[in-house]
Design a protein around this motif. Structure first.
Motif, PDB file in Angstrom:
ATOM      1  N   SER A 622      45.546  47.536  53.792  1.00  0.00           N
ATOM      2  CA  SER A 622      45.054  46.223  53.360  1.00  0.00           C
ATOM      3  C   SER A 622      45.875  45.049  53.880  1.00  0.00           C
ATOM      4  O   SER A 622      45.488  43.890  53.670  1.00  0.00           O
ATOM      5  CB  SER A 622      44.990  46.173  51.830  1.00  0.00           C
ATOM      6  N   ASN A 623      46.990  45.313  54.556  1.00  0.00           N
ATOM      7  CA  ASN A 623      47.788  44.229  55.136  1.00  0.00           C
ATOM      8  C   ASN A 623      47.819  44.274  56.655  1.00  0.00           C
ATOM      9  O   ASN A 623      48.531  43.488  57.288  1.00  0.00           O
ATOM     10  CB  ASN A 623      49.220  44.289  54.590  1.00  0.00           C
ATOM     11  N   LEU A 624      47.055  45.176  57.227  1.00  0.00           N
ATOM     12  CA  LEU A 624      47.032  45.316  58.688  1.00  0.00           C
ATOM     13  C   LEU A 624      46.140  44.223  59.295  1.00  0.00           C
ATOM     14  O   LEU A 624      44.932  44.192  59.070  1.00  0.00           O
ATOM     15  CB  LEU A 624      46.489  46.702  59.067  1.00  0.00           C
ATOM     16  N   VAL A 625      46.748  43.315  60.056  1.00  0.00           N
ATOM     17  CA  VAL A 625      46.007  42.172  60.592  1.00  0.00           C
ATOM     18  C   VAL A 625      45.936  42.166  62.120  1.00  0.00           C
ATOM     19  O   VAL A 625      45.159  41.409  62.703  1.00  0.00           O
ATOM     20  CB  VAL A 625      46.635  40.835  60.118  1.00  0.00           C
ATOM     21  N   LYS A 626      46.730  43.039  62.779  1.00  0.00           N
ATOM     22  CA  LYS A 626      46.768  42.958  64.239  1.00  0.00           C
ATOM     23  C   LYS A 626      46.880  44.350  64.858  1.00  0.00           C
ATOM     24  O   LYS A 626      47.633  45.197  64.394  1.00  0.00           O
ATOM     25  CB  LYS A 626      47.963  42.107  64.691  1.00  0.00           C
ATOM     26  N   ILE A 627      46.108  44.549  65.908  1.00  0.00           N
ATOM     27  CA  ILE A 627      46.162  45.775  66.707  1.00  0.00           C
ATOM     28  C   ILE A 627      46.621  45.383  68.110  1.00  0.00           C
ATOM     29  O   ILE A 627      46.008  44.540  68.761  1.00  0.00           O
ATOM     30  CB  ILE A 627      44.778  46.455  66.795  1.00  0.00           C
ATOM     31  N   HIS A 628      47.689  46.013  68.594  1.00  0.00           N
ATOM     32  CA  HIS A 628      48.196  45.663  69.922  1.00  0.00           C
ATOM     33  C   HIS A 628      47.198  46.096  70.995  1.00  0.00           C
ATOM     34  O   HIS A 628      46.596  47.181  70.904  1.00  0.00           O
ATOM     35  CB  HIS A 628      49.553  46.325  70.165  1.00  0.00           C
ATOM     36  N   GLY A 644      38.271  48.660  55.908  1.00  0.00           N
ATOM     37  CA  GLY A 644      39.083  48.084  54.846  1.00  0.00           C
ATOM     38  C   GLY A 644      40.332  47.383  55.325  1.00  0.00           C
ATOM     39  O   GLY A 644      41.185  47.022  54.511  1.00  0.00           O
ATOM     40  N   CYS A 645      40.478  47.176  56.628  1.00  0.00           N
ATOM     41  CA  CYS A 645      41.638  46.452  57.171  1.00  0.00           C
ATOM     42  C   CYS A 645      41.241  44.996  57.459  1.00  0.00           C
ATOM     43  O   CYS A 645      40.182  44.765  58.047  1.00  0.00           O
ATOM     44  CB  CYS A 645      42.129  47.106  58.459  1.00  0.00           C
ATOM     45  N   PRO A 646      42.075  44.023  57.098  1.00  0.00           N
ATOM     46  CA  PRO A 646      41.723  42.606  57.302  1.00  0.00           C
ATOM     47  C   PRO A 646      41.970  42.119  58.739  1.00  0.00           C
ATOM     48  O   PRO A 646      42.441  41.007  58.951  1.00  0.00           O
ATOM     49  CB  PRO A 646      42.638  41.891  56.300  1.00  0.00           C
ATOM     50  N   ILE A 647      41.664  42.947  59.723  1.00  0.00           N
ATOM     51  CA  ILE A 647      41.846  42.579  61.127  1.00  0.00           C
ATOM     52  C   ILE A 647      40.738  41.595  61.519  1.00  0.00           C
ATOM     53  O   ILE A 647      39.556  41.886  61.324  1.00  0.00           O
ATOM     54  CB  ILE A 647      41.790  43.835  62.033  1.00  0.00           C
ATOM     55  N   GLN A 648      41.110  40.466  62.055  1.00  0.00           N
ATOM     56  CA  GLN A 648      40.123  39.445  62.399  1.00  0.00           C
ATOM     57  C   GLN A 648      39.355  39.792  63.672  1.00  0.00           C
ATOM     58  O   GLN A 648      38.178  39.493  63.788  1.00  0.00           O
ATOM     59  CB  GLN A 648      40.802  38.080  62.546  1.00  0.00           C
ATOM     60  N   TYR A 649      40.033  40.413  64.621  1.00  0.00           N
ATOM     61  CA  TYR A 649      39.339  40.821  65.846  1.00  0.00           C
ATOM     62  C   TYR A 649      40.094  41.972  66.498  1.00  0.00           C
ATOM     63  O   TYR A 649      41.291  42.163  66.281  1.00  0.00           O
ATOM     64  CB  TYR A 649      39.203  39.641  66.821  1.00  0.00           C
ATOM     65  N   LEU A 650      39.376  42.755  67.271  1.00  0.00           N
ATOM     66  CA  LEU A 650      39.970  43.886  67.993  1.00  0.00           C
ATOM     67  C   LEU A 650      40.258  43.462  69.427  1.00  0.00           C
ATOM     68  O   LEU A 650      39.586  42.579  69.973  1.00  0.00           O
ATOM     69  CB  LEU A 650      39.011  45.081  67.983  1.00  0.00           C
ATOM     70  N   PRO A 651      41.235  44.093  70.059  1.00  0.00           N
ATOM     71  CA  PRO A 651      41.603  43.668  71.422  1.00  0.00           C
ATOM     72  C   PRO A 651      40.512  43.983  72.454  1.00  0.00           C
ATOM     73  O   PRO A 651      39.788  44.974  72.328  1.00  0.00           O
ATOM     74  CB  PRO A 651      42.868  44.479  71.710  1.00  0.00           C
ATOM     75  N   GLN A 652      40.423  43.133  73.408  1.00  0.00           N
ATOM     76  CA  GLN A 652      39.477  43.332  74.501  1.00  0.00           C
ATOM     77  C   GLN A 652      39.843  44.604  75.272  1.00  0.00           C
ATOM     78  O   GLN A 652      41.007  44.945  75.413  1.00  0.00           O
ATOM     79  CB  GLN A 652      39.517  42.130  75.449  1.00  0.00           C
ATOM     80  N   GLY A 653      38.825  45.312  75.754  1.00  0.00           N
ATOM     81  CA  GLY A 653      39.074  46.508  76.551  1.00  0.00           C
ATOM     82  C   GLY A 653      38.816  47.811  75.814  1.00  0.00           C
ATOM     83  O   GLY A 653      38.978  48.894  76.388  1.00  0.00           O
ATOM     84  N   SER A 676      39.055  39.192  73.036  1.00  0.00           N
ATOM     85  CA  SER A 676      38.747  40.111  71.941  1.00  0.00           C
ATOM     86  C   SER A 676      37.605  41.034  72.348  1.00  0.00           C
ATOM     87  O   SER A 676      36.888  40.801  73.321  1.00  0.00           O
ATOM     88  CB  SER A 676      38.357  39.328  70.680  1.00  0.00           C
ATOM     89  N   PHE A 677      37.476  42.082  71.577  1.00  0.00           N
ATOM     90  CA  PHE A 677      36.406  43.058  71.780  1.00  0.00           C
ATOM     91  C   PHE A 677      35.105  42.459  71.275  1.00  0.00           C
ATOM     92  O   PHE A 677      34.973  42.134  70.108  1.00  0.00           O
ATOM     93  CB  PHE A 677      36.755  44.337  71.016  1.00  0.00           C
TER      94      PHE A 677
END
Length: 842
Positions: A622-628, A644-653, A676-677
């Motif tokens: 619930s605190n995961l906001v970024k994926i490298h 259920g993760c508050p990630i705003q956007y996923l990385p492009q690619g 972003s993806f």
């Protein structure tokens, strides 16, 4: 042991063959060694098919099989290392890893030579005792007998009256012409006892002209079964062939009703003989009862699912009553003192309501009635009593259960043994188990079926064989959510897992870590330092309520680890960096579950080092906001779960992950400043089967993205969540989507419009089997077009929806399952619409 090793040989052979066929870089580097390895594996597989000799294996064969398994594990490690190195090559980087130093070719070549040399030595040893398949001649073992009076002891029966009455109701049902009834359950549950009670019931005896009992057993001859039936009818069968026997059975039974009990059926592969036999049995008022541990066998013999009875284990009162009959025979089942009753009831908890175990332990204690201290000793050593082999007091129970294990296909044996590491009575999430099987390589894709689908098929087989119990399942299609194993089955697989050196256990059946341990469920009582001597560990499941100090223990070198499950583990924020430093060293890791770790705020760049990773589960962080962005290097990923993760956007690619089959938690966003993806990129994921997406008020779907979903031709499951989205422009964008052509399940949540999107109709979703709509402003469900092919429907929290049951039946004529909750304006529905209600078509 032999069948498990055979399954491992088969898996490794397929992997080596695939590498050679694909001409992978590493296969070219070591082509001669891999060709030699494949040849050796093929020969070993042929030798292992000599089941007759293996069933009588001596110590030399046992030692060779253990050595062979060690060699297979080493070969699997080398193969995995080469595959990882291949991925680094494709990325154009071979630096920064021990696996990619200048000596890699030399070291790997030497390892393969050593492996092949050891394989030759093992083959030579096995070849002295085993023969190739073409030299094997084995008569089928066979056992058929007719019921005799001493088989029946009605005084031993407790708690089966309701079972008998239920089956008698089926037998006497006049709407059926020829009754087929199945009694299905695990070994020792009382299937035969129920059938015996029915067989001797006065009403049943008076109902049928002829009653025949046949004990089929594991291996059988169709001809001898038919001879046995004719003998049961009092006829002479000497010299008669199959055709004559069938003709004679038909003559004897002409115009007569009969009851035939086929007891202890194990499989049903030859259909013709059974069809021929059933054809000569009088149809009017006759009945066939099949008892089996294998539900598939009963269905194969013509039993409908609705006519399968599954006996339950005895409750506490019934267990005590049965136990007392055997433990206190001199006092006619009355316990002479309170202390013995207390000890006896503690022992019954270990038996889990299994009648065979209860009778066995009761008989054991009957001679110790004057010595309560010996009852205490039996209680304290219960696990030992089940694991001491033929000398054990409970050996008959273990032998009974082991028959079910021995009958499993080789690949499923190891899958069942995985249950051994879970604590007693633990309810296991099915997906957790299946992800482990995939990561370990026990389950692989077959044809068009994904590894996950095959995994659920395997679990279904274990359930149908009555070795695994269902705790929670989906109502629509029965898909298992949670499962567990009976205590006595756990005792069995603990025994076998220890024999096979997958795990070690103490005298109380609790797992303990040894140098040979392959699988470990780490619990509170274990010492973290002990992990340092676990170089062979392939699966680690952390189930400790206390925090695990990854900072102090980050030096663990678990190089063979394939599955790591830290879900809901307590991790301090300052340890997250150390955690990933350690995880990134696990180059062979295939399955990583970090679900529910609240300290995780960012998936770091080091994740790119896990090039063998196939499953990455981050559900509920619930605190995961970024994926490298380096996650896009994980080309082997088949499952990425960010639900259920508050990630705003996923990385492009992410479109580069061409093997991806399940993607959850994808937020469709507007064009941000950072790359972003996007929805457009998802069309590159051509193997996607499951897609769960979220839209919000800021979502933008461009015109060239509207038909993207239609290009996902293998997509079976689509979930769209429009939580907190009241922007009509966004909902209009959803209206314009073109759906996937093969969609089977659709989930629409928080959709705040009065009508469904235009594309949700039977014309465009002709293959849709299940529709779930939750929490929306829907008023109208169907547009009155052509009828749906829906089999399942779920409607929840749709307060404004107006539907009449009669209209719904016309629109959805094949509907057989429905869930309703808090839909106040539905009329004439056959289940509750206010509170949660379920309807099933009978």
């Amino acid at each position: 042991m032999s069948l498990i090793v055979e399954a491992m040989v088969q898996t490794l052979t397929e992997q080596v063959f695939t590498a050679l066929m694909n001409q992978a870089e590493f296969a070219l580097d070591f082509s001669g060694q891999f060709e030699q390895l494949k040849t050796g594996l093929d020969l070993t597989k042929a030798l292992l098919s000599d089941t007759e000799s293996l069933n009588h294996k001596n110590n030399t064969i046992k030692t060779a099989l253990f050595d062979l398994r060690e060699v297979i594990y080493k070969a699997d490690d080398v193969l995995t290392d080469c595959l990882v190195r291949d991925e680094y090559r494709k990325e154009g980087s071979c630096s920064g890893s021990l696996l990619h130093d200048p000596f890699f070719l030399h070291r790997t070549g030497k390892k393969l030579k050593d492996i092949n040399l050891r394989m030759k030595e093992i083959e030579k040893t096995l070849g002295r005792f085993l023969r190739a398949p073409d030299s094997i001649h084995r008569e089928d073992a066979y056992q058929v007998r007719v019921m005799v009076s001493q088989d029946w002891n009605p005084t031993e029966i407790i708690g089966l009256d309701s079972d008998v009455e239920k089956i008698k109701g089926w037998i006497f049902d006049t709407s059926k012409v020829l009754h087929y009834v199945g009694i299905v359950g695990m070994g020792g549950l009382g299937k035969t006892t129920i059938a015996q009670k029915i067989f001797h019931d006065l009403e049943v005896v008076g109902h049928f002209h002829k009653l025949i009992w046949v004990c089929v057993s594991q291996s059988f001859s169709a001809e001898r079964i038919m001879r046995s039936i004719l003998e049961g009818l009092g006829e002479n069968v000497s010299g008669a062939g199959v055709t004559q026997i069938l003709s004679r059975i038909q003559q004897v039974l002409k115009d007569k009703s009969c009851l035939i009990v086929m007891d202890d059926v194990w499989n049903h592969t030859d259909v013709d003989w059974w069809t021929n036999l059933c054809s000569v049995i009088p149809k009017q008022s006759s009945c066939i009862i099949v008892t089996t541990r294998n539900e598939e066998a009963a269905i194969g013999m013509g039993v409908e699912s609705s006519r399968i009875h599954r006996p339950k284990t005895l409750n506490d009162e019934e267990s005590w009553c049965l136990f007392s009959k055997f433990a206190f025979p001199t006092s006619k089942g009355l316990c002479p003192e309170d202390r013995l009753e207390k000890l006896g009831k503690e022992l019954l908890k270990k038996c889990g309501g299994l009648p065979l175990a209860i009778k066995t332990i009761g008989s054991l204690l009957a001679s110790k009635i004057d010595y309560p201290s010996q009852w205490t000793r039996v209680l304290e050593s219960f696990h030992s009593l089940t694991t001491e082999g033929k000398t054990s007091s409970l050996s008959s129970v273990m032998a009974c259960l082991r028959l079910s294990y021995d009958e499993l296909p080789p690949g499923l044996k190891q899958c069942l043994l995985c249950f051994s590491i879970y604590p007693e009575d633990y309810e296991i999430h099915a997906d957790q188990l299946i992800y482990w099987w995939i990561g370990e390589g026990l389950v692989q894709s077959k044809g068009s079926r994904t590894a996950v689908e095959v995994g659920y098929e395997y679990l279904t087989v274990l359930i149908s064989r009555c070795l695994v119990e269902i705790v929670q399942r989906r109502g629509f299609d029965g898909r298992v959510y949670k499962c567990k194993i009976h205590d006595m089955v756990r005792e069995l697989i603990i025994l076998i897992a220890e024999e096979e050196e997958f795990c070690g256990f103490d005298e109380r059946g609790r797992q303990e870590l040894t140098a040979k341990t392959r699988w470990l469920c780490f619990i509170d009582e274990m010492d973290e330092k002990s992990l340092k001597r676990s170089s062979k560990l392939r699966a680690l499941l952390l189930m400790s309520s206390r925090g695990f100090d990854f900072e102090r223990n980050s030096g663990f070198l678990l190089r063979s680890l394939r599955m790591l499950d830290l879900s809901n583990c307590t991790v301090d924020e300052h340890c997250v960096e150390d955690l990933f430093s350690w995880i990134s060293s696990l180059k062979r890791l295939a399955s990583l579950n970090l679900s529910g770790i609240q300290a995780l705020k960012e998936l770091p760049s080091s994740i790119h080092k896990l090039l063998n990773l196939q499953l990455l589960l981050l559900t509920g962080c619930s605190n995961l906001v970024k994926i490298h962005p380096s996650i896009t290097n994980l080309k082997k990923l088949i499952i990425l779960d960010l639900g259920g993760c508050p990630i705003q956007y996923l990385p492009q690619g992410l479109g580069r992950l061409s093997y991806l089959q399940e993607l959850s938690g994808f937020k469709v966003v507007s064009q941000p400043r950072k790359p972003s993806f996007r929805l457009l990129e998802i069309r590159e994921l051509i193997n996607l089967r499951v897609l769960r997406i979220h839209v919000s008020s800021t979502t933008v779907i461009a015109d060239n993205e509207l038909d993207v979903l239609s290009q996902l031709r293998r997509l079976n499951v689509l979930a769209i969540d429009a939580e907190d989205c009241r922007n009509n422009n966004v909902l209009e964008m959803l209206e314009g989507l073109t759906p996937p052509p093969s969609l089977q399940e659709l989930y629409l949540r928080n959709y705040k419009k009065e009508t469904l999107p235009n594309w949700v109709n039977p014309g465009q979703l002709s293959r849709l089997q299940y529709l779930c709509i939750e929490n929306g402003d829907l008023v109208k469900l169907s547009s009155g077009q052509t009828t749906w092919n829906l089999e399942g429907l779920c409607l929840k929290y749709l307060m404004r929806l107006e539907v009449d049951w009669n209209d719904l039946e016309k629109d959805m004529p094949v509907l057989h399952y429905m869930e309703i909750s808090h839909c106040y304006n539905l009329t004439d529905f056959p289940c509750s619409v206010m509170e949660p209600g379920v309807w099933r078509k009978h």
